[in-house]
Design a protein around this motif. Structure first.
Motif, mmCIF file in Angstrom:
data_model
loop_
_atom_site.group_PDB
_atom_site.id
_atom_site.type_symbol
_atom_site.label_atom_id
_atom_site.label_comp_id
_atom_site.label_asym_id
_atom_site.label_seq_id
_atom_site.Cartn_x
_atom_site.Cartn_y
_atom_site.Cartn_z
ATOM 1 N N SER A 320 13.055 3.131 -13.468
ATOM 2 C CA SER A 320 14.017 2.912 -12.381
ATOM 3 C C SER A 320 13.697 1.620 -11.642
ATOM 4 O O SER A 320 14.606 0.890 -11.223
ATOM 5 C CB SER A 320 14.022 4.102 -11.416
ATOM 6 O OG SER A 320 12.776 4.238 -10.752
ATOM 7 N N GLY A 321 12.405 1.317 -11.488
ATOM 8 C CA GLY A 321 12.028 0.060 -10.855
ATOM 9 C C GLY A 321 12.458 -1.141 -11.662
ATOM 10 O O GLY A 321 12.983 -2.126 -11.120
ATOM 11 N N MET A 322 12.270 -1.083 -12.978
ATOM 12 C CA MET A 322 12.687 -2.179 -13.844
ATOM 13 C C MET A 322 14.198 -2.374 -13.796
ATOM 14 O O MET A 322 14.688 -3.509 -13.718
ATOM 15 C CB MET A 322 12.235 -1.899 -15.278
ATOM 16 C CG MET A 322 10.729 -1.968 -15.479
ATOM 17 S SD MET A 322 10.211 -1.387 -17.108
ATOM 18 C CE MET A 322 10.960 -2.625 -18.164
ATOM 19 N N ALA A 323 14.937 -1.276 -13.847
ATOM 20 C CA ALA A 323 16.397 -1.372 -13.810
ATOM 21 C C ALA A 323 16.873 -1.951 -12.487
ATOM 22 O O ALA A 323 17.774 -2.799 -12.445
ATOM 23 C CB ALA A 323 17.017 0.008 -14.033
ATOM 24 N N VAL A 372 7.773 -6.263 -4.461
ATOM 25 C CA VAL A 372 6.880 -5.103 -4.421
ATOM 26 C C VAL A 372 7.036 -4.270 -5.690
ATOM 27 O O VAL A 372 6.050 -3.810 -6.285
ATOM 28 C CB VAL A 372 7.155 -4.255 -3.165
ATOM 29 C CG1 VAL A 372 6.441 -2.909 -3.251
ATOM 30 C CG2 VAL A 372 6.701 -5.008 -1.914
ATOM 31 N N LEU A 373 8.278 -4.077 -6.133
ATOM 32 C CA LEU A 373 8.507 -3.271 -7.336
ATOM 33 C C LEU A 373 7.901 -3.910 -8.574
ATOM 34 O O LEU A 373 7.439 -3.204 -9.478
ATOM 35 C CB LEU A 373 10.008 -3.048 -7.543
ATOM 36 C CG LEU A 373 10.662 -2.014 -6.632
ATOM 37 C CD1 LEU A 373 12.142 -1.906 -6.961
ATOM 38 C CD2 LEU A 373 9.993 -0.664 -6.757
ATOM 39 N N ARG A 374 7.874 -5.228 -8.637
ATOM 40 C CA ARG A 374 7.209 -5.888 -9.764
ATOM 41 C C ARG A 374 5.726 -5.504 -9.805
ATOM 42 O O ARG A 374 5.156 -5.288 -10.873
ATOM 43 C CB ARG A 374 7.361 -7.401 -9.665
ATOM 44 C CG ARG A 374 8.742 -7.902 -10.082
ATOM 45 C CD ARG A 374 8.770 -9.426 -10.162
ATOM 46 N NE ARG A 374 10.043 -9.875 -10.707
ATOM 47 C CZ ARG A 374 11.116 -10.159 -9.982
ATOM 48 N NH1 ARG A 374 11.060 -10.060 -8.661
ATOM 49 N NH2 ARG A 374 12.243 -10.553 -10.560
ATOM 50 N N GLY A 375 5.115 -5.418 -8.621
ATOM 51 C CA GLY A 375 3.727 -4.982 -8.562
ATOM 52 C C GLY A 375 3.548 -3.547 -9.022
ATOM 53 O O GLY A 375 2.593 -3.222 -9.737
ATOM 54 N N VAL A 376 4.496 -2.675 -8.647
ATOM 55 C CA VAL A 376 4.453 -1.272 -9.062
ATOM 56 C C VAL A 376 4.567 -1.157 -10.580
ATOM 57 O O VAL A 376 3.810 -0.428 -11.234
ATOM 58 C CB VAL A 376 5.579 -0.480 -8.369
ATOM 59 C CG1 VAL A 376 5.684 0.938 -8.951
ATOM 60 C CG2 VAL A 376 5.343 -0.412 -6.866
ATOM 61 N N VAL A 377 5.512 -1.901 -11.148
ATOM 62 C CA VAL A 377 5.710 -1.872 -12.598
ATOM 63 C C VAL A 377 4.474 -2.393 -13.313
ATOM 64 O O VAL A 377 3.988 -1.804 -14.288
ATOM 65 C CB VAL A 377 6.958 -2.701 -12.987
ATOM 66 C CG1 VAL A 377 7.039 -2.883 -14.498
ATOM 67 C CG2 VAL A 377 8.227 -2.016 -12.475
ATOM 68 N N LYS A 379 1.325 -2.497 -12.318
ATOM 69 C CA LYS A 379 0.202 -1.566 -12.218
ATOM 70 C C LYS A 379 0.355 -0.405 -13.191
ATOM 71 O O LYS A 379 -0.626 0.056 -13.800
ATOM 72 C CB LYS A 379 0.073 -1.055 -10.786
ATOM 73 C CG LYS A 379 -0.516 -2.087 -9.811
ATOM 74 C CD LYS A 379 -0.602 -1.526 -8.407
ATOM 75 C CE LYS A 379 -1.333 -2.497 -7.476
ATOM 76 N NZ LYS A 379 -0.658 -3.792 -7.353
ATOM 77 N N ALA A 380 1.590 0.086 -13.356
ATOM 78 C CA ALA A 380 1.828 1.171 -14.310
ATOM 79 C C ALA A 380 1.548 0.717 -15.736
ATOM 80 O O ALA A 380 0.969 1.454 -16.543
ATOM 81 C CB ALA A 380 3.273 1.676 -14.184
ATOM 82 N N LEU A 381 1.935 -0.511 -16.039
ATOM 83 C CA LEU A 381 1.681 -1.039 -17.386
ATOM 84 C C LEU A 381 0.181 -1.219 -17.629
ATOM 85 O O LEU A 381 -0.342 -0.839 -18.683
ATOM 86 C CB LEU A 381 2.402 -2.372 -17.562
ATOM 87 C CG LEU A 381 3.943 -2.339 -17.482
ATOM 88 C CD1 LEU A 381 4.494 -3.756 -17.490
ATOM 89 C CD2 LEU A 381 4.539 -1.522 -18.618
ATOM 90 N N LEU A 382 -0.520 -1.778 -16.654
ATOM 91 C CA LEU A 382 -1.947 -2.031 -16.800
ATOM 92 C C LEU A 382 -2.760 -0.728 -16.901
ATOM 93 O O LEU A 382 -3.776 -0.668 -17.573
ATOM 94 C CB LEU A 382 -2.457 -2.883 -15.639
ATOM 95 C CG LEU A 382 -1.971 -4.338 -15.613
ATOM 96 C CD1 LEU A 382 -2.254 -4.985 -14.279
ATOM 97 C CD2 LEU A 382 -2.616 -5.128 -16.744
ATOM 98 N N ALA A 383 -2.260 0.302 -16.213
ATOM 99 C CA ALA A 383 -2.965 1.590 -16.222
ATOM 100 C C ALA A 383 -2.586 2.438 -17.423
ATOM 101 O O ALA A 383 -3.112 3.538 -17.596
ATOM 102 C CB ALA A 383 -2.658 2.348 -14.938
ATOM 103 N N GLY A 384 -1.666 1.943 -18.266
ATOM 104 C CA GLY A 384 -1.253 2.704 -19.440
ATOM 105 C C GLY A 384 -0.308 3.857 -19.131
ATOM 106 O O GLY A 384 -0.085 4.719 -19.979
ATOM 107 N N LYS A 385 0.250 3.872 -17.894
ATOM 108 C CA LYS A 385 1.165 4.943 -17.529
ATOM 109 C C LYS A 385 2.588 4.677 -18.028
ATOM 110 O O LYS A 385 3.450 5.546 -17.947
ATOM 111 C CB LYS A 385 1.189 5.106 -16.005
ATOM 112 C CG LYS A 385 -0.150 5.575 -15.438
ATOM 113 C CD LYS A 385 -0.095 5.687 -13.917
ATOM 114 C CE LYS A 385 -1.424 6.148 -13.358
ATOM 115 N NZ LYS A 385 -1.403 6.230 -11.877
#
Length: 389
Positions: A320-323, A372-377, A379-385
């Motif tokens: 949803s953040g990416m969209a 801010v959402l770019r940071g959220v996305v 972090k999810a990618l880096l954490a493997g989520k």
């Protein structure tokens, strides 16, 4: 992969499209410029059941799938993005109440919220705390033998503030908690509560139609039964989980703006002539028109993809953040290119495109800024989520 809408979704879109073309498009520019509240449009949305989009069928709502939810905001924003905002805050709050409310809270509020007899919004942002919600200063302390809450604070940019009943308000029930989110809760504050005051409408560049207000709470007494979910310390999680749908709503609104920008540009390119032929035959205009179409369709597909992921029952805060990031930025680019195709007329208040240009920037700010959402996305990618494949 099947990118086609179901028969039910197509029928829903056709119904919405007819409503927008007959009830919103003919009046949007005049009403937006005059500051007229869209009362008649709101009444029609009630009749269509749109206030129940996020309300379960068991409580009288449509319980719409997320793709249909996106379709509603896309089509309405194609007509007038501000009107979609009236439904947006209401739907986020309904989703939150349906997911996190106690059974008594659901029975009390959801049936009337589904019909629009009651409307609502969500009060998160404050003068000194927007993106950083853990920095809010609104407090709620317990008082009296029944353990009522006494609420003090100020909220800003609250859509539907003059109509919300109840208004979910994010507060600190334990200001000393560390981390701060463990001391945050949501209270359902009813309209007319002594000390609850909507003090001012905030002037805006665009997003006109719905009010965006400052709300001041001064010693507002709220019964303990109005604590969302009945347990303190879960307010931030309750709000953030509901904002996943809010980001789909913003992405879909962005697609609606982009669609209208394309429609206006295409119509103008066909009708306007220069040097004896339609300007759409000039290569510079062709290139710009094609780019609008590419951006529009890419944003639409990404939005429907994120919505379908939610319908699959998976956590989709990354999707949803990416969209939301992509669609909101394409909406602004499409509005600018449509304005360029219109030339001087694109800058005129007599044409729709200048309103699209004013409405589009909010999409990159609302429901979490894109930065801010770019940071959220990330972090999810880096954490493997989240995985992109």
């Amino acid at each position: 992969m099947d990118f086609r809408l179901t028969d039910e979704q197509r029928l829903f879109r056709e119904t919405l499209r007819d409503f927008v073309d007959t009830e919103i498009v003919p009046v949007a520019r005049e009403w937006e410029q005059s500051g007229r509240y869209p009362t008649e449009i709101v009444e029609k949305m009630k009749q269509l059941g749109l206030f129940g989009l996020a309300v379960p069928e068991s409580h009288g709502g449509l319980s719409a799938d997320t793709v249909s939810f996106a379709l509603a905001f896309e089509e309405i924003s194609r007509g007038w993005m501000g009107v979609a905002g009236i439904l947006g805050s209401h739907s986020v709050s309904c989703f939150m109440l349906a997911r996190h409310g106690t059974e008594e809270q659901k029975r009390r509020y959801l049936p009337e919220l589904a019909t629009g007899a009651r409307r609502t919004g969500i009060a998160l942002t404050e003068p000194g705390a927007g993106t950083d919600l853990q920095g809010i200063r609104t407090t709620a302390r317990r008082d009296g033998p029944d353990g009522d809450y006494i609420v003090n604070g100020t909220k800003m940019w609250i859509t539907n503030a003059r109509y919300a009943d109840p208004l979910p308000v994010l507060v600190k029930t334990d200001p000393s908690a560390d981390p701060a989110h463990k001391g945050m809760s949501i209270l359902l504050v009813e309209a007319g509560s002594p000390g609850f005051e909507v003090t001012a409408d905030i002037g805006k560049l665009g997003y006109k139609g719905p009010e965006s207000c400052e709300v001041v709470l001064t010693d507002v007494r709220v019964p303990a039964s109005q604590l969302l979910g009945g347990v303190e310390g879960r307010g931030l999680q309750q709000a953030l989980s509901s904002l996943e749908t809010g980001r789909i709503n913003i992405a879909a609104r962005s697609v609606g703006i982009a669609q209208r920008a394309y429609d206006e540009a295409l119509g103008y390119a066909r009708a306007r002539t220069a040097f004896g032929r339609p300007i759409g035959e000039f290569q510079a205009v062709e290139q710009r028109l094609a780019q609008i179409a590419v951006r529009l369709q890419a944003a639409r597909l990404m939005t429907y993809w994120a919505a379908s992921r939610m319908d699959d029952g998976v956590r989709m805060d990354t999707e949803s953040g990416m969209a939301k990031i992509f669609a909101s930025e394409q909406a602004l680019e499409c509005a600018i290119d449509s304005m360029r195709i219109h030339g001087g007329y694109g800058y005129s208040t007599e044409f729709e495109v200048e309103r699209l240009y004013r409405d589009a920037p909010l999409m990159s700010i609302g429901e979490g800024t894109n930065d801010v959402l770019r940071g959220v996305v990330a972090k999810a990618l880096l954490a493997g989520k989240a995985t992109i494949r």
